[in-house]
Design a protein around this motif. Sequence first.
Motif, short mmCIF file in Angstrom:
data_model
loop_
_atom_site.label_atom_id
_atom_site.label_comp_id
_atom_site.label_asym_id
_atom_site.label_seq_id
_atom_site.Cartn_x
_atom_site.Cartn_y
_atom_site.Cartn_z
N LYS A 5 0.80 -1.22 0.00
CA LYS A 5 0.00 0.00 0.00
C LYS A 5 0.83 1.27 0.00
CE LYS A 5 -4.06 -1.98 0.62
NZ LYS A 5 -4.96 -2.15 -0.46
N ASN A 6 1.94 1.29 0.72
CA ASN A 6 2.64 2.57 0.88
C ASN A 6 4.06 2.54 0.31
OD1 ASN A 6 4.34 1.48 2.92
ND2 ASN A 6 2.70 1.79 4.41
N ARG A 7 4.62 3.70 0.22
CA ARG A 7 5.93 3.88 -0.39
C ARG A 7 7.02 3.10 0.35
NH1 ARG A 7 8.05 9.14 -2.97
NH2 ARG A 7 10.23 8.64 -3.28
N ALA A 8 6.98 3.07 1.66
CA ALA A 8 7.99 2.37 2.44
C ALA A 8 8.00 0.88 2.12
CB ALA A 8 7.76 2.60 3.93
N GLN A 9 6.82 0.30 1.93
CA GLN A 9 6.75 -1.12 1.57
C GLN A 9 7.37 -1.37 0.20
OE1 GLN A 9 2.48 -1.60 2.01
NE2 GLN A 9 2.77 -2.78 3.90
N PHE A 10 7.03 -0.52 -0.77
CA PHE A 10 7.59 -0.67 -2.11
C PHE A 10 9.12 -0.51 -2.09
CE2 PHE A 10 3.25 -0.20 -3.54
CZ PHE A 10 3.20 -0.95 -4.70
N GLU A 11 9.60 0.48 -1.35
CA GLU A 11 11.05 0.72 -1.27
C GLU A 11 11.77 -0.47 -0.63
OE1 GLU A 11 11.44 4.46 0.74
OE2 GLU A 11 11.12 5.60 -1.11
N ALA A 12 11.16 -1.07 0.39
CA ALA A 12 11.78 -2.22 1.05
C ALA A 12 11.90 -3.39 0.08
CB ALA A 12 10.96 -2.62 2.27
N VAL A 13 10.86 -3.62 -0.72
CA VAL A 13 10.90 -4.74 -1.67
C VAL A 13 11.88 -4.45 -2.80
CG1 VAL A 13 9.55 -6.16 -3.25
CG2 VAL A 13 8.55 -5.41 -1.09
N MET A 14 11.89 -3.23 -3.30
CA MET A 14 12.78 -2.89 -4.41
C MET A 14 14.25 -2.96 -3.99
SD MET A 14 10.81 -2.58 -6.94
CE MET A 14 11.86 -1.89 -8.18
N ALA A 15 14.53 -2.83 -2.69
CA ALA A 15 15.89 -2.97 -2.18
C ALA A 15 16.30 -4.43 -2.08
CB ALA A 15 16.01 -2.30 -0.81
N GLY A 16 15.33 -5.33 -2.22
CA GLY A 16 15.61 -6.77 -2.17
C GLY A 16 16.20 -7.26 -3.48
N THR A 17 16.03 -8.53 -3.75
CA THR A 17 16.62 -9.14 -4.93
C THR A 17 15.61 -9.28 -6.07
OG1 THR A 17 16.08 -11.36 -4.15
CG2 THR A 17 18.24 -10.48 -3.55
N THR A 18 16.13 -9.32 -7.29
CA THR A 18 15.32 -9.62 -8.46
C THR A 18 15.36 -11.12 -8.65
OG1 THR A 18 15.91 -7.51 -9.46
CG2 THR A 18 15.01 -9.18 -10.92
N VAL A 19 14.19 -11.77 -8.59
CA VAL A 19 14.16 -13.23 -8.64
C VAL A 19 13.79 -13.76 -10.02
CG1 VAL A 19 13.75 -13.56 -6.20
CG2 VAL A 19 11.81 -13.26 -7.73
N ALA A 37 17.49 -1.25 5.69
CA ALA A 37 17.76 0.14 6.07
C ALA A 37 16.51 0.97 5.82
CB ALA A 37 18.93 0.69 5.27
N SER A 38 16.25 1.89 6.71
CA SER A 38 15.08 2.74 6.51
C SER A 38 15.35 3.72 5.38
CB SER A 38 14.75 3.49 7.81
OG SER A 38 15.79 4.37 8.12
N PRO A 39 14.31 4.13 4.64
CA PRO A 39 14.51 5.05 3.53
C PRO A 39 15.15 6.37 3.94
CG PRO A 39 12.32 4.09 3.47
CD PRO A 39 12.95 3.67 4.75
#
Length: 134
Positions: A5-19, A37-39
């Motif tokens: 739902k929110n930007r922080a969630q998207f940023e956390a996932v985008m900082a992960g790996t591309t599977v 790490a926090s945004p």
Amino acid sequence: MQRLKNRAQFEAVMAGTTVSRTKHFALHRTELDTPTASPAGLGTERTQALFAVREPWIGALVPKRWARRAVTRNAIKRQIYAVSREFEPRLPAAAHVVRLRAGFDRARFTSATSEALKHAVRGELQDLFARATA
């Protein structure tokens, strides 16, 4: 299946790996119990705070750069969520983002919501999720 739902969630996932990747899409994943790490750079926060429920999470990222018309972006997002529901039993309890990384040829798909475009998007998304769950 939960939706991001929110930007922080998207940023956390985008900082992960591309599977998984296809010609037009990329699937990013982050585990739910790893620290990130926090945004704002104010230390670390647990992804548990962002993702309270331990089940698959899904988000769709369809930039205007690759799909100029809103009707096309919305149709692609609907396909992403529909295909992700089909693969939900095989997805791990993690947060996922499907990102459109290239545009579809407007000469080939002249209509913003043509059946041919929907069929092409659906087929490619099924391939994307099949690669990620294999």
